[in-house]
Design an enzyme around this catalytic site. Structure first.
Site, PDB file in Angstrom:
ATOM      1  N   GLY A  46     -13.795 -13.937  -5.608  1.00  0.00           N
ATOM      2  CA  GLY A  46     -12.546 -14.018  -4.856  1.00  0.00           C
ATOM      3  C   GLY A  46     -12.781 -14.178  -3.366  1.00  0.00           C
ATOM      4  O   GLY A  46     -12.042 -14.881  -2.673  1.00  0.00           O
TER       5      GLY A  46
ATOM      6  N   ARG B   6      -0.594 -33.656  25.863  1.00  0.00           N
ATOM      7  CA  ARG B   6      -0.041 -32.794  26.925  1.00  0.00           C
ATOM      8  C   ARG B   6      -0.736 -33.089  28.262  1.00  0.00           C
ATOM      9  O   ARG B   6      -1.969 -33.010  28.361  1.00  0.00           O
ATOM     10  CB  ARG B   6      -0.267 -31.326  26.541  1.00  0.00           C
ATOM     11  CG  ARG B   6       0.170 -30.330  27.591  1.00  0.00           C
ATOM     12  CD  ARG B   6       1.665 -30.252  27.704  1.00  0.00           C
ATOM     13  NE  ARG B   6       2.102 -29.222  28.634  1.00  0.00           N
ATOM     14  CZ  ARG B   6       3.365 -29.075  29.022  1.00  0.00           C
ATOM     15  NH1 ARG B   6       4.313 -29.875  28.560  1.00  0.00           N
ATOM     16  NH2 ARG B   6       3.684 -28.120  29.871  1.00  0.00           N
TER      17      ARG B   6
ATOM     18  N   GLN C  44     -12.173 -29.544  31.650  1.00  0.00           N
ATOM     19  CA  GLN C  44     -13.382 -29.087  30.952  1.00  0.00           C
ATOM     20  C   GLN C  44     -13.174 -27.746  30.226  1.00  0.00           C
ATOM     21  O   GLN C  44     -13.756 -27.522  29.156  1.00  0.00           O
ATOM     22  CB  GLN C  44     -14.548 -28.977  31.935  1.00  0.00           C
ATOM     23  CG  GLN C  44     -15.882 -28.966  31.212  1.00  0.00           C
ATOM     24  CD  GLN C  44     -17.051 -28.959  32.177  1.00  0.00           C
ATOM     25  OE1 GLN C  44     -17.096 -28.155  33.103  1.00  0.00           O
ATOM     26  NE2 GLN C  44     -18.003 -29.836  31.955  1.00  0.00           N
TER      27      GLN C  44
ATOM     28  N   GLN D  64      -3.618 -20.619  22.728  1.00  0.00           N
ATOM     29  CA  GLN D  64      -3.894 -20.719  24.173  1.00  0.00           C
ATOM     30  C   GLN D  64      -3.815 -22.173  24.646  1.00  0.00           C
ATOM     31  O   GLN D  64      -3.276 -22.459  25.717  1.00  0.00           O
ATOM     32  CB  GLN D  64      -5.290 -20.122  24.455  1.00  0.00           C
ATOM     33  CG  GLN D  64      -5.564 -19.851  25.916  1.00  0.00           C
ATOM     34  CD  GLN D  64      -4.689 -18.727  26.464  1.00  0.00           C
ATOM     35  OE1 GLN D  64      -4.154 -17.927  25.712  1.00  0.00           O
ATOM     36  NE2 GLN D  64      -4.525 -18.693  27.775  1.00  0.00           N
TER      37      GLN D  64
ATOM     38  N   GLU E 200      -8.830  -8.546   0.098  1.00  0.00           N
ATOM     39  CA  GLU E 200     -10.067  -8.685  -0.696  1.00  0.00           C
ATOM     40  C   GLU E 200     -11.264  -8.088   0.061  1.00  0.00           C
ATOM     41  O   GLU E 200     -12.369  -8.625   0.045  1.00  0.00           O
ATOM     42  CB  GLU E 200     -10.279 -10.131  -1.133  1.00  0.00           C
ATOM     43  CG  GLU E 200      -9.136 -10.578  -2.041  1.00  0.00           C
ATOM     44  CD  GLU E 200      -9.429 -11.736  -2.968  1.00  0.00           C
ATOM     45  OE1 GLU E 200     -10.610 -12.025  -3.201  1.00  0.00           O
ATOM     46  OE2 GLU E 200      -8.455 -12.310  -3.465  1.00  0.00           O
TER      47      GLU E 200
HETATM   48  C1  FAD Z   1      -0.810  -9.884   2.204  1.00  0.00           C
HETATM   49  C2  FAD Z   1      -1.676  -9.003   1.355  1.00  0.00           C
HETATM   50  C3  FAD Z   1      -1.925  -9.372   0.039  1.00  0.00           C
HETATM   51  C4  FAD Z   1      -2.710  -8.547  -0.792  1.00  0.00           C
HETATM   52  N1  FAD Z   1      -2.901  -8.900  -2.100  1.00  0.00           N
HETATM   53  C5  FAD Z   1      -3.501  -8.016  -2.935  1.00  0.00           C
HETATM   54  C6  FAD Z   1      -3.553  -8.278  -4.346  1.00  0.00           C
HETATM   55  O1  FAD Z   1      -3.096  -9.325  -4.841  1.00  0.00           O
HETATM   56  N2  FAD Z   1      -4.101  -7.329  -5.154  1.00  0.00           N
HETATM   57  C7  FAD Z   1      -4.616  -6.153  -4.663  1.00  0.00           C
HETATM   58  O2  FAD Z   1      -5.102  -5.354  -5.451  1.00  0.00           O
HETATM   59  N3  FAD Z   1      -4.593  -5.906  -3.334  1.00  0.00           N
HETATM   60  C8  FAD Z   1      -4.055  -6.788  -2.462  1.00  0.00           C
HETATM   61  N4  FAD Z   1      -3.996  -6.522  -1.107  1.00  0.00           N
HETATM   62  C9  FAD Z   1      -4.524  -5.245  -0.622  1.00  0.00           C
HETATM   63  C10 FAD Z   1      -5.750  -5.397   0.249  1.00  0.00           C
HETATM   64  O3  FAD Z   1      -6.857  -5.743  -0.515  1.00  0.00           O
HETATM   65  C11 FAD Z   1      -5.916  -4.095   1.044  1.00  0.00           C
HETATM   66  O4  FAD Z   1      -4.891  -4.077   2.033  1.00  0.00           O
HETATM   67  C12 FAD Z   1      -7.276  -3.954   1.684  1.00  0.00           C
HETATM   68  O5  FAD Z   1      -8.263  -3.773   0.706  1.00  0.00           O
HETATM   69  C13 FAD Z   1      -7.341  -2.795   2.686  1.00  0.00           C
HETATM   70  O6  FAD Z   1      -6.803  -1.624   2.141  1.00  0.00           O
HETATM   71  P1  FAD Z   1      -5.716  -0.780   2.971  1.00  0.00           P
HETATM   72  O7  FAD Z   1      -4.675  -1.742   3.408  1.00  0.00           O
HETATM   73  O8  FAD Z   1      -5.296   0.360   2.140  1.00  0.00           O
HETATM   74  O9  FAD Z   1      -6.482  -0.283   4.249  1.00  0.00           O
HETATM   75  P2  FAD Z   1      -7.438   1.053   4.359  1.00  0.00           P
HETATM   76  O10 FAD Z   1      -8.426   1.043   3.250  1.00  0.00           O
HETATM   77  O11 FAD Z   1      -6.574   2.251   4.514  1.00  0.00           O
HETATM   78  O12 FAD Z   1      -8.187   0.740   5.709  1.00  0.00           O
HETATM   79  C14 FAD Z   1      -7.618   0.982   7.004  1.00  0.00           C
HETATM   80  C15 FAD Z   1      -8.687   0.667   8.047  1.00  0.00           C
HETATM   81  O13 FAD Z   1      -9.813   1.538   7.871  1.00  0.00           O
HETATM   82  C16 FAD Z   1     -10.991   0.769   7.714  1.00  0.00           C
HETATM   83  N5  FAD Z   1     -11.900   1.448   6.789  1.00  0.00           N
HETATM   84  C17 FAD Z   1     -11.629   1.950   5.559  1.00  0.00           C
HETATM   85  N6  FAD Z   1     -12.730   2.506   5.023  1.00  0.00           N
HETATM   86  C18 FAD Z   1     -13.727   2.321   5.915  1.00  0.00           C
HETATM   87  C19 FAD Z   1     -15.110   2.667   5.951  1.00  0.00           C
HETATM   88  N7  FAD Z   1     -15.716   3.265   4.910  1.00  0.00           N
HETATM   89  N8  FAD Z   1     -15.833   2.319   7.024  1.00  0.00           N
HETATM   90  C20 FAD Z   1     -15.242   1.676   8.071  1.00  0.00           C
HETATM   91  N9  FAD Z   1     -13.947   1.332   8.114  1.00  0.00           N
HETATM   92  C21 FAD Z   1     -13.204   1.649   7.044  1.00  0.00           C
HETATM   93  C22 FAD Z   1     -10.512  -0.569   7.145  1.00  0.00           C
HETATM   94  O14 FAD Z   1     -11.453  -1.593   7.361  1.00  0.00           O
HETATM   95  C23 FAD Z   1      -9.218  -0.771   7.925  1.00  0.00           C
HETATM   96  O15 FAD Z   1      -9.512  -1.274   9.196  1.00  0.00           O
HETATM   97  C24 FAD Z   1      -3.263  -7.361  -0.257  1.00  0.00           C
HETATM   98  C25 FAD Z   1      -3.029  -7.010   1.075  1.00  0.00           C
HETATM   99  C26 FAD Z   1      -2.246  -7.820   1.873  1.00  0.00           C
HETATM  100  C27 FAD Z   1      -1.976  -7.394   3.305  1.00  0.00           C
END
Ligand code: FAD
Length: 388
Positions: free
Chosen positions: A249, A275, A286, A343, A370
């Site tokens: 993926g 532009r 540049q 920009q 992902e």
């Molecule tokens: C538009 C969209 C479509 C999506 N589609 C799907 C889908 O089809 N199926 C599905 O299952 N999911 C889907 N997702 C979910 C997506 O995979 C998750 O949002 C993503 O994995 C991050 O999880 P979270 O949002 O809970 O963030 P969190 O895990 O809470 O992370 C928050 C922050 O903490 C950081 N962080 C977390 N753990 C650590 C660590 N150990 N070390 C350092 N930094 C860390 C992260 O990098 C991030 O910056 C989708 C998300 C979006 C926004």
């Protein structure tokens, strides 16, 4: 700027790429601005992608797919993303996750019932791993599956499900271990869910910054009854299947990011010609030339990484590290290149009259889903030591 001559492609790969490019130009690009503005999911797009075979690109011909290699699939996906990133994400999720999981670990019966119509584009696929409280730490998910006679009964909420409003087949991960006997990542099963099953509900629809014509929703499983025949593979292996599929993926998301970045570069090149400021086209300043040169170099590097990784996958090599590197490099390139594009457009880049504003919003999510960029760096660092 298409970078067409850079990669060593076969005639077949070129013709699939050209087909995707022509389809994007005729059937997607003219609508992308309106779909974004209205947050409109255009179901006929699924039918058209299906008719072209683009929803069965990696599925063997014996199951009505096109049986193409990864490089060809990603070339097509990049073209669709250059036309509209929302269209690309539905294609990426469908081709990379649910269909690949059913192909690799599904029973013959599951392949007949689900994979064949998915390959033809008659059924759209989705992937439900994330939950409101488990994202990066996906193995901590809490949706519970309990065996009851010939069924599994699932209770919980999946979050962020791409295409979740319209999907016909959803591969969802749920705990199959019990509260008394927790097995961590090895206590999770993968289930094939259809929206007609009792207890299935579409929950909150997210109001997103970008990818606005790709519906992202919560799915609520309220004592959802799933026939035991819909369990994918072994009972406690669902999380491992999901992680292995994400290797694939991530290349899809990298292709999406390359498409977004390439589109932003193309718009910037043409705007900078038209532009005029201080008596000459801004492309003759540049500072703008340097931006364009850096944008093009980074896009070329991201594409080289992506297609190098895809070719390694097609040779049967393990690409966990290269998949993460491809996604990291391409998504950060897309964010950087679209920032430069805004920009170059100046004030006109900040309004919706030109597409770079949408590209900038769409690019951001490639650094998040992902696996966030932080998670990709964790995977890469771990692999560096593992492969020493
Ligand atoms: C538009 C969209 C479509 C999506 N589609 C799907 C889908 O089809 N199926 C599905 O299952 N999911 C889907 N997702 C979910 C997506 O995979 C998750 O949002 C993503 O994995 C991050 O999880 P979270 O949002 O809970 O963030 P969190 O895990 O809470 O992370 C928050 C922050 O903490 C950081 N962080 C977390 N753990 C650590 C660590 N150990 N070390 C350092 N930094 C860390 C992260 O990098 C991030 O910056 C989708 C998300 C979006 C926004």
């Amino acid at each position: 700027m298409t970078f067409d001559s850079f990669l060593p492609l076969t005639d077949d790969q070129r013709s699939v790429r050209d087909l995707a490019r022509e389809f994007g130009a005729s059937d997607i690009t003219p609508h992308a601005e309106r779909w974004d503005r209205e947050a409109l999911f255009e179901r006929s797009l699924v039918e058209k992608l299906g008719a072209l075979g683009f929803l069965g690109m990696l599925i063997p011909e014996e199951y009505d797919g096109l049986g193409l290699d990864t490089v060809t699939y990603l070339l097509a996906l990049e073209e669709i993303a250059a036309a509209d990133a929302s269209a690309a994400v539905l294609m990426s999720v469908h081709n990379s996750l649910p269909t690949q999981m059913i192909l690799r670990w599904g029973s013959d019966e599951q392949k007949e019932r689900f994979l064949r119509p998915m390959a033809r584009g008659e059924k759209l696929g989705a992937f439900a791993l994330s939950e409101p409280d488990s994202g990066s730490d996906a193995a901590s998910l809490s949706t519970q599956a309990r065996r009851d006679g010939d069924d599994w009964v699932l209770t919980g909420t999946k979050a962020w499900v791409t295409s979740g409003t319209h999907a016909d087949v959803i591969v969802a991960m749920a705990r199959t271990d019990t509260a008394d006997d927790r097995k961590g990542a090895r206590g999770i099963g993968a289930f094939i869910i259809t929206p007609d099953l009792p207890g299935f509900h579409v929950g909150k629809k997210e109001d997103k910054m970008g990818l606005r014509s790709s519906p992202t929703v919560q799915l609520v499983f309220d004592e959802l009854r799933v026939p035991a025949a819909n369990l994918l593979g072994d009972v406690g292996s669902g999380f491992i299947y999901a992680m292995q599929s994400l290797d694939h993926g991530r290349l899809g998301i990298a292709a999406q990011a390359c498409g977004i970045a390439r589109a932003a570069l193309a718009h910037s090149l043409s705007y900078a010609e038209g532009r005029t400021q201080f008596g000459r086209p801004i492309k003759d300043h540049q500072a703008i030339q340097f931006k364009l040169a850096d944008m093009a170099s980074r896009v070329a590097a991201a594409r080289a990484m992506l297609y190098g990784s895809a070719a390694a996958k097609d040779r049967g090599e393990r690409i966990t590290m290269y998949g993460s590197m491809s996604k990291l490099l391409a998504s950060e390139t897309a964010m950087w290149v679209t920032t430069q594009a805004v920009q170059i457009f100046g004030g006109y880049g900040y309004v919706k009259d030109y597409p770079v504003e949408r590209l900038f919003r769409d690019a951001k999510v490639t650094e998040i889903y992902e696996g966030t960029s932080e998670i990709q760096r964790i995977v890469i660092a771990r692999e560096l030591y593992a492969t020493q």
